[in-house]
Design a protein around this motif. Structure first.
Motif, PDB file in Angstrom:
ATOM      1  N   PHE A 152       4.710  13.813   3.203  1.00  0.00           N
ATOM      2  CA  PHE A 152       5.773  12.828   2.964  1.00  0.00           C
ATOM      3  C   PHE A 152       5.630  11.646   3.922  1.00  0.00           C
ATOM      4  N   MET A 199       2.952  10.688   5.661  1.00  0.00           N
ATOM      5  CA  MET A 199       1.725   9.932   5.450  1.00  0.00           C
ATOM      6  C   MET A 199       1.847   9.013   4.235  1.00  0.00           C
ATOM      7  N   ASP A 200       2.474   9.523   3.177  1.00  0.00           N
ATOM      8  CA  ASP A 200       2.674   8.682   1.995  1.00  0.00           C
ATOM      9  C   ASP A 200       3.649   7.556   2.302  1.00  0.00           C
ATOM     10  N   GLY A 201       4.730   7.918   3.008  1.00  0.00           N
ATOM     11  CA  GLY A 201       5.750   6.907   3.293  1.00  0.00           C
ATOM     12  C   GLY A 201       5.236   5.817   4.208  1.00  0.00           C
ATOM     13  N   ASN A 211       1.920   4.995   4.542  1.00  0.00           N
ATOM     14  CA  ASN A 211       0.645   4.455   4.066  1.00  0.00           C
ATOM     15  C   ASN A 211       0.820   3.004   3.595  1.00  0.00           C
ATOM     16  N   PHE A 236      10.305   3.342   2.886  1.00  0.00           N
ATOM     17  CA  PHE A 236       9.563   4.486   3.413  1.00  0.00           C
ATOM     18  C   PHE A 236       9.838   5.730   2.584  1.00  0.00           C
ATOM     19  N   GLY A 288       7.249   7.691   0.351  1.00  0.00           N
ATOM     20  CA  GLY A 288       6.966   9.071   0.744  1.00  0.00           C
ATOM     21  C   GLY A 288       7.258  10.055  -0.371  1.00  0.00           C
TER      22      GLY A 288
END
Lengths: 208, 208, 208, 208
Positions: free
Chosen positions: C197, C199-201, C203, D197, D201
């Motif tokens: 979560f 890392m995606d948020g 990125n 974010f 995410g």
DNA sequence: AATGAATGAGTATTCATTCAT
DNA sequence: AATGAATGAATACTCATTCAT
């Protein structure tokens, strides 16, 4: 623990006594903790109780008549010897000797006397021995002197106790004022005024 | 003996004060526990602290300037008025008035005075106000009287402070002896002897 | 859990600390009486005060910078060394290390941390030193790591403080949930979800 | 004493509540004395116990769910209505509504929330009803929303609890930072960053 | 409804004293 | 002789609570 001639006391023991005297005088016996004494003396609290079974015994060892002989050598022995066993040509001469002797004594033993005066009111053990010391040693000697000069016609024919009272009140008042209230004044001068006052007040001539 | 507007005090409050005065006088402030006061007063310990924030405040309320409003009329106001503003034909007359006034006051306020005398040495709060009361109210008035009679030629030309000291020492010594040492003696008689002694000692005639 | 040089502590002293930690954690500092601590520790109440002048000092000794010397190696020293000075190939690797490190630390120091979190709000003495520790030691190190990976293009170009906040919130929320709410869940699994979560948020690719 | 709609409260009663809230928040429940509350409220200590049988009942009346409805009208009723019963075109829109709603609520009920958070750890009576409120009212509603947007493909296919946790952690962290640490920052801006974010995410796209 | 005096149990802390080392 | 950790009783003071007014 009595009869502690200072020379025989160990370093730590002496420190304890000094600390106790200082603190009792400053804050009073009841308000002083043994912990405080130990700290001031630089010893462990337990050490105090090696030398004195209780806090009260420590107080007694400072202010008891037995100790008094050593800590305050004037009180009984020399006081009698120096003051009462001297030969005086006049009550005035005696007064002068008495006053200076007491003044020196108070100066040298001030903290212990302060403790004594504070605590005597609360500890019955104190009252009797000192009262007896006064009544049986000092008062009779004093009376002898007074009677002697009454017979020589130098003093009023009042009861000796009364004359003694006036004498002590006046001298004590002078010393007290000098020590507590007005340290600037010239003690010799004040003392001579007190002696004049006493001699006039006790002189059988004018009125009596 | 009366110390606050007693009429306004509740029963329990009065009991607390009485118990505190009695116990402080008997054992000293530091050696008296609030528990003991409460028990003697028949109240819960907490009740003491409803009326006085701290034990010390209780002491102060007994022996403080607040109390002084009721104690001090004797000491300052009425003492001044009765004693100093009265017109006296002689220092002797003044002395007599002074001595009886003080004697009565001491008789009536004995326990509180005892507490005060014991504790004044340890609580700085006490020292200043009362010392000031003495220096600023009593001493100047006393001085006026002394100077007045010095100018009339009744008293030696000593510094007034010295004369005051002799006067207070002698009278205090007389009262003290009567109250603490020899209650059997006739106070009037002793007092008259003291006054004679003082008058002779302070008379400028004999020696000048 | 270990808080002072435990080896140097006497048996009783250790028991006192243990009892205090347990009771403070359970009932809170203000609601815990020294009597209770003493009983639980099997010592006399006075013994507590031989070791700690006040109850507050006992609290401080459990949760203070003095204790921090032993607690903080995790928080500051070893946290810094292990976590920040390690070389990481990715923010993800760093996150994983951070999360496990914190999780272990919390698991081992749970009662003390609970006390700290509860009491920090009420005792100003706590706030400054720990806030400073965070601001001056942890935050700058953390910032360095974030900036490093921002420069590598792994993280959004948000203010580092913001990224740090998201990171801490997410990991703290995961740990908190596991410890307080749902102890049945598989922590590893939850943590990996949290890392994904994060890392995606964070990125920069998709939106940023 | 529950169900006290503010209008029905007497002046003194209201003052008591205000004083209690203020003091509990500032010093904690256990460290606050009823005497202190009474003084701050300007009433007699007895008056508090006219309204609340015990000090604890006073605490409960401030932080209990029953009162919460009136003191914190958002919590259950409006929170549900405003937040969950609205129709949202996206999770993002929902997040925005949620965050502002909670932010306002915290701003307006800060002291009571602080009391609650502090005391919930020590009073079991608190734990159940609020935990239940969360589990039975808020969580199911929240879950419905999450599942709805998962089905629309907007959110990762994680367990809804996990998504909820990330959401709450992130928003709580943002609000907490703003209120406690950095009041200078622009809350709107921070919140939008947080929402971005979160959306990134939780977006199923990038990694899946 | 409101008061405030009163309470007794409880609080943190201090105390003089003991004792193993 | 000296220590210092340990004690339990005592200390001043606070507390939540009661109750007559």
């Amino acid at each position: 623990m009595d009869n502690q001639e200072e020379k025989k006391l160990s370093e730590k023991h002496r420190k304890i006594l000094e600390a106790a005297i200082e603190t009792f005088a400053e804050k009073g016996y009841a308000a002083t903790s043994t912990n405080e004494i130990a700290k001031k003396a630089g010893v462990a609290e337990g050490t105090i109780f090696r030398h004195y079974k209780t806090k009260k015994e420590l107080l007694l060892s400072i202010v008891s008549p037995t100790v008094a002989k050593f800590v305050a050598p004037h009180l009984a022995k020399s006081f009698s010897k120096e003051v009462f066993e001297g030969e005086y040509n006049s009550y005035e001469e005696f007064l002068r000797k008495l006053a200076y002797n007491r003044y020196e004594f108070i100066k040298q033993n001030f903290p212990i006397l302060k403790i004594f005066i504070q605590e005597v009111a609360f500890h019955e053990e104190f009252q009797k021995p000192y009262f007896n010391l006064f009544r049986e040693v000092i008062l009779p000697n004093f009376t002898k002197v007074v009677v002697h000069f009454q017979e020589k016609g130098e003093l009023k024919k009042l009861p000796p106790d009364t004359i003694i009272r006036f004498t002590i009140s006046t001298i004590a008042g002078t010393i007290f004022t000098q020590r507590f209230l007005d340290q600037s004044q010239d003690f010799n001068e004040e003392l001579e005024a007190a002696i004049s006052f006493l001699m006039d007040g006790l002189n059988p001539g004018p009125r009596g």
